[in-house]
Design a protein around this motif. Sequence first.
Motif, PDB file in Angstrom:
ATOM      1  N   SER A 289    -105.060  11.579 112.775  1.00  0.00           N
ATOM      2  CA  SER A 289    -104.225  12.714 112.841  1.00  0.00           C
ATOM      3  C   SER A 289    -102.980  12.644 112.109  1.00  0.00           C
ATOM      4  N   THR A 290    -102.491  11.411 111.717  1.00  0.00           N
ATOM      5  CA  THR A 290    -101.403  11.443 110.938  1.00  0.00           C
ATOM      6  C   THR A 290    -101.542  10.280 109.863  1.00  0.00           C
TER       7      THR A 290
ATOM      8  N   LYS B  88     -99.412  21.919 117.169  1.00  0.00           N
ATOM      9  CA  LYS B  88     -98.809  21.034 116.400  1.00  0.00           C
ATOM     10  C   LYS B  88     -97.368  21.294 116.162  1.00  0.00           C
TER      11      LYS B  88
ATOM     12  N   LEU C 169    -104.863   6.537 113.757  1.00  0.00           N
ATOM     13  CA  LEU C 169    -103.889   7.403 112.939  1.00  0.00           C
ATOM     14  C   LEU C 169    -104.395   8.398 112.197  1.00  0.00           C
TER      15      LEU C 169
ATOM     16  N   VAL D 191    -101.843  11.347 121.781  1.00  0.00           N
ATOM     17  CA  VAL D 191    -100.209  11.606 121.960  1.00  0.00           C
ATOM     18  C   VAL D 191     -99.946  11.753 123.374  1.00  0.00           C
TER      19      VAL D 191
ATOM     20  N   GLY E 297    -108.032  10.632 116.497  1.00  0.00           N
ATOM     21  CA  GLY E 297    -107.039   9.875 116.248  1.00  0.00           C
ATOM     22  C   GLY E 297    -106.155   9.430 117.568  1.00  0.00           C
TER      23      GLY E 297
ATOM     24  N   GLU F  89     -94.244  11.177 116.143  1.00  0.00           N
ATOM     25  CA  GLU F  89     -94.511  12.253 114.845  1.00  0.00           C
ATOM     26  C   GLU F  89     -94.647  13.484 115.504  1.00  0.00           C
ATOM     27  N   TYR F  90     -95.281  13.722 116.448  1.00  0.00           N
ATOM     28  CA  TYR F  90     -95.410  15.086 117.179  1.00  0.00           C
ATOM     29  C   TYR F  90     -93.851  15.571 117.758  1.00  0.00           C
TER      30      TYR F  90
ATOM     31  N   CYS G  43    -100.182   2.941 118.006  1.00  0.00           N
ATOM     32  CA  CYS G  43    -100.597   3.996 117.122  1.00  0.00           C
ATOM     33  C   CYS G  43    -100.235   5.442 117.971  1.00  0.00           C
ATOM     34  N   SER G  44    -100.441   5.334 119.332  1.00  0.00           N
ATOM     35  CA  SER G  44    -100.238   6.434 120.278  1.00  0.00           C
ATOM     36  C   SER G  44     -98.846   6.893 120.087  1.00  0.00           C
TER      37      SER G  44
ATOM     38  N   SER H  35     -97.851   8.354 116.897  1.00  0.00           N
ATOM     39  CA  SER H  35     -98.343   9.674 116.733  1.00  0.00           C
ATOM     40  C   SER H  35     -97.343  10.382 117.952  1.00  0.00           C
ATOM     41  N   THR H  36     -97.263  10.184 118.787  1.00  0.00           N
ATOM     42  CA  THR H  36     -96.174  10.974 119.905  1.00  0.00           C
ATOM     43  C   THR H  36     -94.909  11.049 119.131  1.00  0.00           C
TER      44      THR H  36
END
Length: 832
Positions: free
Chosen positions: A658-659, A401, A656, A467, A464, A560-561, A553-554, A557-558
């Motif tokens: 995972s975030t 992560k 979401l 990514v 979630g 955020e990664y 959402c993907s 998440s990407t």
Amino acid sequence: MMEEEELEFVEELEAVLQLTPDVQLAIEQVFPSQDPLDRADFNAVEYINTLFPTEQSLANIDEVVNKIRLKIRRLDDNIRTVVRGQTNVGQDGRQALEEAQKAIQQLFGKIKDIKDKAEKSEQMVKEITRDIKQLDHAKRHLTTSITTLNHLHMLAGGVDSLEAMTRRRQYGEVANLLQGVMNVLEHFHKYMGIPQIRQLSERVKAAQTELGQQILADFEEAFPSQGTKRPGGPSNVLRDACLVANILDPRIKQDIIKKFIKQHLSEYLVLFQENQDVAWLDKIDRRYAWIKRQLVDYEEKYGRMFPREWYMTERIAVEFCHITRTELGKIMRTRAKEIEVKLLLFAIQRTTNFEGFLAKRFSGCTLTDGTLKKLETPLASTNPFLEDEPASEMEDLAMEKGDLDQRKKPKAPDNPFHGIVSKCFEPHLYVYIESQDKNLGELIDRFVADFKAQGPPKPNTDEGGAVLPSCADLFVYYKKCMVQCSQLSTGEPMIALTTIFQKYLREYAWKILSGNLPKTTSSSGGLTISSLLKEKEGSEVAKFTVEELCLICSILSTAEYCLATTQQLEEKLKEKVDVSLTERINLTGEMDTFSTVISSSIQLLVQDLDAACDPALTAMSKMQWQNVEHVGDQSPYVTSVILHIKQNVPIIRDNLASTRKYFTQFCIKFANSFIPKFITHLFKCKPISMVGAEQLLLDTHSLKMVLLDLPSIGSQVVRKAPASYTKIVVKGMTRAEMILKVVMAPHEPLVVFVDNYIKLLTDCNTETFQKILDMKGLKRSEQSSMLELFRQRLPTPPSGPESSSSLSLLAPTPEQESSRIRKLEKLIKKRL
């Protein structure tokens, strides 16, 4: 008068006889007595009472008095005897003192006699030892003289032998003799004023000079500077000559080393001249193979000729490295246009492998020796060049992560030879940087093409939002580039590579993330995110499909990664680069870009759900609330809003998972958008009857409970909503409830109504008050007087914290509130 005098005498005597406690204790220890008369605290009355306890005992008074008188006489006799004895003791003491004084005088006389005899004895001893001391001094000087004569004899003989052995080239004997002669000569430094001694010293220096010239000539003859012809094997004479050179001036040793290394590497300069085909980078292996053969050849032929402490094998290798770095630098400047990235990396890899070989073979102790050229700026990195690092391991590192280097490897030992040759490639690393720029551009284009061909990722409700795999591939490539470049240079090329990283981080954010966010559509055509934000109220906007929600959402998440991993990338780059260049590495702008993508994604989700609820709110404002006759279940528009929330929120929450913090942001932004819009539509509901207001209050409460449950709605796991979100919902929806309670309250008497409004809403804005009056359906003539009264009743601005307003919103209903409002509250509680 006599009695008075006797009393005074007794008192004075008692005063004189008062003894201190210490003295009294000492007397008791020396003369222990049980007699009450001897006690310090003697009391005559108590003593008499003891003798005559009753009246009948007084008949024995004469007997008692006689005993006391007898005791007094005995005490007088004892005192008299003691006084007389004391007188005699004084006379005896004076006599003893006189006898002691006479004895002391006799003792002083004897001591004086002894002292006189001691002085005479000392004088006698001095006279006896005077000759012995003279003999000791004579012996010491004689010993020194004999030792000096022996040293002088040794020096003279040693100089003669040294000169003879030098002429005969007997270097083995010379090495031992020369060191001894120099040690003996050190004893004559203070005698250099003597002509003979100075002459011997000059002969030693001349012999040293002659030895140095002779040894250099022997090496020149054995290893001529011109030509490459070498003797067939090691020479014992030269081996002994090296031992002599160790003792002579260090410059002799340096000249021998330089000439031998120059002669030993002369063939290398001929074979790998700039105009030779083997000199180019594609055949760089031949250079290193040649020196390895030469080192083996040296060990076999000359390994025993030079002393081990000269480290000749390492010196040959180091000088080879300096020559190679210079020659490669020249040829690369001449043929710079022919350098390709594959050729450059091939040459660098082979060179760093050779440097690793040197590190295993040698200690590097000669690198700081003044006899050879020192590497000016060794590279900061100490790890071997990592070209063939397994991709699987790198992917594992990148997929953690946001961490580029979670699994820390043990630090490799320092390589003192790192960069001794490979530093010549640094001026040409722009070829590598340009290649990485091109490769990253192609990588981004491939990501775009793959996304178009494969479509958005499938919904992932287990772990979630999915990514995008392309971001992991991007950072895997980034890590490989960073590791490679750090092995080549930690200076300006790292800064150039960082600039390339920044460029393609932005392109990834624009082309892959922002560019693939779904666009909304309306009856007038397509809308972008910005146009969605400016959308007019009441326009019909199509909701996103489940696939589009999952895509948003993907992408969130990407992003955020990428944000977390970019921060790690910045830290790693600062670790790799030179300390002086650390401040020039700053990826804050790229992190802000990913933050913008996250905000846009959240806003898009909020706008979609918000727009889905707009038709229901519009329907609420168009209802005829003055015609509502009874309070029933929640209105259809509330059911429609709840339906949209139950359809969208679970999908967003699962994608979401995972975030979690960004899902909380989504909930907060939706509440901050929906509640003001709901209140705005609430003001459009006019006029409202009492029953209509009760129905609206029931609907508002239903919406409030749904919003409070929004974060966990439709979830099997009930989780308490974040406090920050709950606070926003409670504050906003409570205001909507207070508005309806004010509308329900009777407007007469006017003062009570105005005060009730101020207490419930704490809103000093006349426009809001005007809207409340419109909702009640009051005529303009009635409103004017109420507005005037409202302005008069407005309180002074509060000086306390703003929290007082929120507290007043939660205050209980005033006493003036009508019974209908109380009934409505009971109805709501009953139905819940």
